[in-house]
Design a protein around this motif. Sequence first.
Motif, PDB file in Angstrom:
ATOM      1  N   MET A 188       0.849  -1.169   0.000  1.00  0.00           N
ATOM      2  CA  MET A 188       0.000   0.000   0.000  1.00  0.00           C
ATOM      3  C   MET A 188       0.894   1.230   0.000  1.00  0.00           C
ATOM      4  SD  MET A 188      -2.890   1.263   2.737  1.00  0.00           S
ATOM      5  CE  MET A 188      -3.901  -0.172   2.478  1.00  0.00           C
ATOM      6  N   LEU A 189       0.584   2.161  -0.878  1.00  0.00           N
ATOM      7  CA  LEU A 189       1.335   3.408  -0.948  1.00  0.00           C
ATOM      8  C   LEU A 189       0.524   4.490  -0.249  1.00  0.00           C
ATOM      9  CD1 LEU A 189       3.489   4.692  -3.702  1.00  0.00           C
ATOM     10  CD2 LEU A 189       1.697   6.223  -2.944  1.00  0.00           C
ATOM     11  N   THR A 190       1.149   5.186   0.693  1.00  0.00           N
ATOM     12  CA  THR A 190       0.454   6.257   1.395  1.00  0.00           C
ATOM     13  C   THR A 190       0.940   7.617   0.930  1.00  0.00           C
ATOM     14  OG1 THR A 190      -0.199   7.156   3.534  1.00  0.00           O
ATOM     15  CG2 THR A 190       2.024   6.251   3.390  1.00  0.00           C
ATOM     16  N   VAL A 191      -0.005   8.500   0.709  1.00  0.00           N
ATOM     17  CA  VAL A 191       0.317   9.876   0.371  1.00  0.00           C
ATOM     18  C   VAL A 191      -0.115  10.805   1.506  1.00  0.00           C
ATOM     19  CG1 VAL A 191       0.227   9.534  -2.127  1.00  0.00           C
ATOM     20  CG2 VAL A 191      -1.865  10.141  -0.897  1.00  0.00           C
ATOM     21  N   SER A 192      -0.575  10.221   2.598  1.00  0.00           N
ATOM     22  CA  SER A 192      -1.058  10.986   3.745  1.00  0.00           C
ATOM     23  C   SER A 192       0.068  11.292   4.710  1.00  0.00           C
ATOM     24  CB  SER A 192      -2.127  10.187   4.502  1.00  0.00           C
ATOM     25  OG  SER A 192      -3.181   9.833   3.660  1.00  0.00           O
ATOM     26  N   SER A 193      -0.025  12.455   5.352  1.00  0.00           N
ATOM     27  CA  SER A 193       0.933  12.763   6.420  1.00  0.00           C
ATOM     28  C   SER A 193       0.531  11.955   7.653  1.00  0.00           C
ATOM     29  CB  SER A 193       0.935  14.259   6.727  1.00  0.00           C
ATOM     30  OG  SER A 193      -0.249  14.630   7.386  1.00  0.00           O
ATOM     31  N   PHE A 194       1.450  11.815   8.577  1.00  0.00           N
ATOM     32  CA  PHE A 194       1.199  11.022   9.783  1.00  0.00           C
ATOM     33  C   PHE A 194       0.072  11.615  10.636  1.00  0.00           C
ATOM     34  CE2 PHE A 194       5.822  10.332   8.994  1.00  0.00           C
ATOM     35  CZ  PHE A 194       5.711   9.010   8.601  1.00  0.00           C
ATOM     36  N   THR A 195      -0.219  12.890  10.482  1.00  0.00           N
ATOM     37  CA  THR A 195      -1.230  13.546  11.301  1.00  0.00           C
ATOM     38  C   THR A 195      -2.615  13.558  10.654  1.00  0.00           C
ATOM     39  OG1 THR A 195      -0.620  15.692  10.352  1.00  0.00           O
ATOM     40  CG2 THR A 195       0.470  15.056  12.397  1.00  0.00           C
ATOM     41  N   PHE A 196      -2.719  13.049   9.448  1.00  0.00           N
ATOM     42  CA  PHE A 196      -4.000  13.015   8.736  1.00  0.00           C
ATOM     43  C   PHE A 196      -4.732  11.727   9.079  1.00  0.00           C
ATOM     44  CE2 PHE A 196      -6.333  12.832   4.488  1.00  0.00           C
ATOM     45  CZ  PHE A 196      -7.228  13.828   4.828  1.00  0.00           C
ATOM     46  N   ASP A 197      -6.036  11.799   9.293  1.00  0.00           N
ATOM     47  CA  ASP A 197      -6.788  10.623   9.722  1.00  0.00           C
ATOM     48  C   ASP A 197      -6.730   9.468   8.731  1.00  0.00           C
ATOM     49  OD1 ASP A 197      -8.413  11.858   7.841  1.00  0.00           O
ATOM     50  OD2 ASP A 197     -10.240  11.709   9.041  1.00  0.00           O
ATOM     51  N   MET A 198      -6.589   9.752   7.445  1.00  0.00           N
ATOM     52  CA  MET A 198      -6.516   8.684   6.449  1.00  0.00           C
ATOM     53  C   MET A 198      -5.259   7.823   6.627  1.00  0.00           C
ATOM     54  SD  MET A 198      -7.233   8.874   2.309  1.00  0.00           S
ATOM     55  CE  MET A 198      -7.237  10.601   2.343  1.00  0.00           C
ATOM     56  N   PHE A 199      -4.224   8.381   7.253  1.00  0.00           N
ATOM     57  CA  PHE A 199      -3.003   7.618   7.480  1.00  0.00           C
ATOM     58  C   PHE A 199      -3.270   6.413   8.389  1.00  0.00           C
ATOM     59  CE2 PHE A 199       0.900   6.576   9.761  1.00  0.00           C
ATOM     60  CZ  PHE A 199       1.736   6.326   8.698  1.00  0.00           C
ATOM     61  N   CYS A 200      -4.224   6.538   9.312  1.00  0.00           N
ATOM     62  CA  CYS A 200      -4.554   5.410  10.202  1.00  0.00           C
ATOM     63  C   CYS A 200      -4.998   4.199   9.398  1.00  0.00           C
ATOM     64  CB  CYS A 200      -5.637   5.807  11.203  1.00  0.00           C
ATOM     65  SG  CYS A 200      -5.086   6.991  12.413  1.00  0.00           S
ATOM     66  N   PHE A 201      -5.832   4.425   8.385  1.00  0.00           N
ATOM     67  CA  PHE A 201      -6.256   3.313   7.541  1.00  0.00           C
ATOM     68  C   PHE A 201      -5.075   2.729   6.775  1.00  0.00           C
ATOM     69  CE2 PHE A 201      -7.707   1.400   3.607  1.00  0.00           C
ATOM     70  CZ  PHE A 201      -8.657   0.521   4.082  1.00  0.00           C
TER      71      PHE A 201
ATOM     72  N   GLY B 173       1.002  -6.557   5.106  1.00  0.00           N
ATOM     73  CA  GLY B 173       1.485  -5.895   3.907  1.00  0.00           C
ATOM     74  C   GLY B 173       2.641  -4.962   4.195  1.00  0.00           C
ATOM     75  N   THR B 174       3.031  -4.243   3.179  1.00  0.00           N
ATOM     76  CA  THR B 174       4.108  -3.262   3.279  1.00  0.00           C
ATOM     77  C   THR B 174       3.520  -1.884   3.018  1.00  0.00           C
ATOM     78  OG1 THR B 174       5.712  -4.861   2.450  1.00  0.00           O
ATOM     79  CG2 THR B 174       6.312  -2.536   2.284  1.00  0.00           C
ATOM     80  N   LEU B 175       3.876  -0.941   3.863  1.00  0.00           N
ATOM     81  CA  LEU B 175       3.432   0.438   3.679  1.00  0.00           C
ATOM     82  C   LEU B 175       4.565   1.226   3.041  1.00  0.00           C
ATOM     83  CD1 LEU B 175       1.205   2.532   4.132  1.00  0.00           C
ATOM     84  CD2 LEU B 175       2.242   3.015   6.355  1.00  0.00           C
TER      85      LEU B 175
END
Length: 87
Positions: A1-14, A24-26
């Motif tokens: 999974m590729l994350t484009v969210s910052s650590f402080t954004f709620d979507m990062f939790c998902f 998996g691998t983040l």
Amino acid sequence: MLTVSSFTFDMFCFDFFGSLCSSGTLILTDRMSVREPNALLNHIENNKPDIMIATPSLWHMIIDKLTPSSNLTIVSAGEALHEHLAS
């Protein structure tokens, strides 16, 4: 999974817990790559993630330039979905 969210954004939790719970691998993305569509597309091409979650605004910038052969599951969240992306 590729994350484009910052650590402080709620979507990062998902992103974080989704990867963790599925063994998996983040793949983290730096802020400059998220702001520059071509850099983000290169990051996607180089890392070949299975899943990427982003806002419709971000998808709108890159969706037409994604490689058709990429095996990327696209998830859109955080904003209203544009009609162009829904089709």
